[in-house]
Design an enzyme around this catalytic site. Structure first.
Site, mmCIF file in Angstrom:
data_model
loop_
_atom_site.group_PDB
_atom_site.id
_atom_site.type_symbol
_atom_site.label_atom_id
_atom_site.label_comp_id
_atom_site.label_asym_id
_atom_site.label_seq_id
_atom_site.Cartn_x
_atom_site.Cartn_y
_atom_site.Cartn_z
ATOM 1 N N PHE C 39 -6.229 30.486 -7.375
ATOM 2 C CA PHE C 39 -6.139 30.164 -8.626
ATOM 3 C C PHE C 39 -6.770 28.994 -9.088
ATOM 4 O O PHE C 39 -6.650 27.977 -8.380
ATOM 5 C CB PHE C 39 -4.881 30.297 -9.049
ATOM 6 C CG PHE C 39 -4.103 31.642 -9.619
ATOM 7 C CD1 PHE C 39 -3.701 32.180 -10.118
ATOM 8 C CD2 PHE C 39 -3.310 31.460 -7.721
ATOM 9 C CE1 PHE C 39 -3.450 33.284 -10.323
ATOM 10 C CE2 PHE C 39 -2.295 32.728 -8.201
ATOM 11 C CZ PHE C 39 -2.607 34.048 -8.949
ATOM 12 N N VAL C 77 -3.358 27.986 -4.531
ATOM 13 C CA VAL C 77 -3.268 27.889 -6.205
ATOM 14 C C VAL C 77 -4.689 26.083 -5.768
ATOM 15 O O VAL C 77 -3.814 25.740 -4.468
ATOM 16 C CB VAL C 77 -1.900 27.525 -6.625
ATOM 17 C CG1 VAL C 77 -2.676 26.297 -7.813
ATOM 18 C CG2 VAL C 77 -1.338 28.179 -7.001
ATOM 19 N N CYS C 78 -5.617 26.523 -6.406
ATOM 20 C CA CYS C 78 -6.922 24.942 -6.368
ATOM 21 C C CYS C 78 -5.646 23.175 -6.527
ATOM 22 O O CYS C 78 -5.014 23.943 -7.360
ATOM 23 C CB CYS C 78 -7.948 24.543 -7.248
ATOM 24 S SG CYS C 78 -8.333 23.700 -6.521
ATOM 25 N N ILE C 79 -5.489 23.005 -5.603
ATOM 26 C CA ILE C 79 -4.712 21.435 -5.402
ATOM 27 C C ILE C 79 -4.582 20.862 -6.045
ATOM 28 O O ILE C 79 -4.507 20.257 -7.228
ATOM 29 C CB ILE C 79 -4.335 21.459 -3.683
ATOM 30 C CG1 ILE C 79 -3.154 20.144 -4.049
ATOM 31 C CG2 ILE C 79 -5.293 20.907 -3.522
ATOM 32 C CD1 ILE C 79 -2.449 19.663 -2.577
ATOM 33 N N ALA C 82 -4.336 21.683 -9.603
ATOM 34 C CA ALA C 82 -2.964 21.695 -9.878
ATOM 35 C C ALA C 82 -2.591 20.625 -10.265
ATOM 36 O O ALA C 82 -1.701 20.507 -11.301
ATOM 37 C CB ALA C 82 -2.204 22.514 -8.861
#
Lengths: 99, 120, 130, 130, 99, 120
Positions: C39, C77-79, C82
């Protein structure tokens, strides 16, 4: 080494559609999804799609139905379901998403 | 394992949304992973390389500065779509780094010759 | 065939997260494997468990969660994407001194390297755009 | 002049929340009044206090919060748009049986009627689009 | 009863730009913001803007600077700062946002 | 207080994003507030009124059904931009409710004659 291209924006985004159509090579498939399916009834884009040689044009069934459109199938144009979408991704060696 | 060649096709202008910045982050990370990365700037993206950018007043990072670091990450295959540059009247001497022109047919061939293609 | 999926579109302002979900579901039903769902961009909001759509509308957070649990999918999820958008797990909430968090397993925050790794490992990487 | 501002653009994927902020700040500096800021569509994410951008980047949540506190601005977030996107205050979190919340004063969840009321009351309603 | 129009998308969104330009009436102002400012160097849109009669064209300074563009001021074309943006909103009886 | 007339200009197609749905919610709420509301469907928005829509498989609400409720909220001034309908080959008999055509010059006049204009 053919490519599955997907495009999900309506043809009113002409710049995107032109870039996408210019990137198609013989053996490629263009799968039209989401708001892209309005291409089926768009006067100029529908005609341009019908003249692409050696390219398979597919419309994703769920999106065509959702928007209440009619797609006329032909030699190079078909309607595909989600399962066939997966098959198309397998049959081509890569995918490119136009959005 | 065979090394995969990655092609990133950028199409958005800087600052209006996050696409350009997030695409550059992907390019830098992929290069850090040792993957050969090529960049093509189409549609509104060539403006990303204009050295005259000064985004201080809109409180964003200068994307031209990030772009100028690309060669340090061994990203040296940077192409600009000819017609896109012409439409925005962008010339090579206005850019932060050396780039080459490519036309639409050239982009079609690049897509065919790379293993992974990501658009932003 | 080993797939990875990159989702870039907004969870709640774009159809793409749902199209991607249908693709993943169909691929699994056909016997394919999925290495990773990544994501990125606005799609990171998918990982927020605070999402509360009306009961007669799709809950994209829940759909992915259930698919992941049924098939042991790797939802990454791309930190960076995010954190700036306010999606964080317990560990990140602590690190950023926030009083609460809104994401947890099977969603997992990690770096963009996970996207490069997915591109290398998978037979196909398919993007669902914004 | 009495202004109201409708923000429609994504908090973190669109410049519009920041342009709207600069407009509001300039209007207040010129002595105008602001009746209401209405967050709709993707802009509701602006109200999430979990947002943690890198220190050298703008924090749009914080910018609006400080402007609101300095000038007693009415920051209204469309409740339907917010709930489906996972933005909720303590009361809504309880009502939806969520373990945490991510929004509080000066951001206030309320209905779309607040936009109509703003359109009626204000001399000017200006939109900052997605 | 004149209108302040704002537009924030680049001219590659031609459908939006055409709708917007067709909606302008004498006395209106078109304020070009965010990615809209690429209109200043866009070959066809820049020319179309220069032929609009009775319309004031303004570019928002912060956005022009951010993108490193040059705007040539003229009779009907100016660069404005944030404070002047507020003044324009006061001077016209309503605003319309094209995005 | 003088009653303000509201004009909503929709430009997006249904389902691809939330714009169309959220614009309709604004229209219904403004009408419930007793404000006179006019709707103009431009660019990709005329397709919103197609009665053939069946969005069950993509798990979204049928926006044509919501549109068909507009007259019950006294929203009866519904216009379709002529050229937009022509480009998409949309005719009035395909729609869930009666609408009138308006051209670009007509839209310019409507903007001037309304007190508040919102675009989506």
């Amino acid at each position: 080494m053919t490519t599955l291209h997907t495009i999900n924006k309506s043809p009113s985004n002409l710049a995107l559609w032109h870039s996408c159509m210019a990137a198609l090579l013989p053996g490629d498939t263009l799968l039209i999804i989401e708001n892209g399916v309005y291409a089926a009834t768009h006067t100029t884009i529908a005609e341009q799609l019908s003249t692409l040689e050696g390219i398979n044009i597919s419309f994703l069934s769920a999106d065509v139905q959702a928007r209440g459109l009619v797609v006329t199938e032909s030699n190079n144009t078909s309607i595909v379901d989600d399962q066939q979408f997966v098959n198309l991704a397998c049959q081509h060696s890569k995918t490119v998403s136009w959005f | 394992m065979q090394q995969k060649k990655i092609l990133l096709i950028l199409s958005r202008a800087p600052y209006g949304d996050a696409h350009a910045k997030e695409a550059l982050d992907v390019a830098l990370t992929a290069a850090a992973f040792g993957l050969p990365v090529s960049l093509v700037l189409t549609q509104d993206a060539p403006a990303l390389l204009l050295k005259s950018q000064q985004p201080q007043q809109i409180q964003q990072k200068n994307l031209a500065s990030i772009c100028s670091a690309l060669p340090m990450y061994d990203i040296e295959n940077i192409y600009i779509e000819t017609l896109a540059a012409q439409i925005q009247q962008i010339t090579l001497d206005q850019l932060v780094l050396p780039a080459e022109f490519v036309n639409e047919a050239g982009i079609a061939l690049m897509i065919r010759n790379h293993d992974v293609v990501l658009r932003f | 065939m080993l797939f990875s999926i990159l989702i870039y579109g907004s969870a709640h302002n774009s159809q793409s997260a749902h199209t991607a979900y249908r693709f993943a579901d169909s691929a699994l039903k056909a016997g394919h494997k999925i290495h990773r769902i990544f994501f990125y961009g606005e799609s990171v909001h998918t990982a927020s468990e605070l999402s509360a759509p009306p009961r007669d509308e799709q809950n994209i957070h829940q759909l992915w969660k259930e698919l992941a649990q049924a098939h042991e999918l790797d939802l990454v999820v791309c930190i960076a994407a995010a954190l700036k958008r306010g999606v964080m797990d317990k560990a990140e909430a602590k690190r950023h001194e926030k009083g609460s968090f809104n994401s947890q397993a099977p969603y997992e925050l990690s770096g963009l390297g996970q996207l490069s790794e997915a591109a290398i490992i998978s037979d196909r990487l398919i993007t669902f755009g914004a």
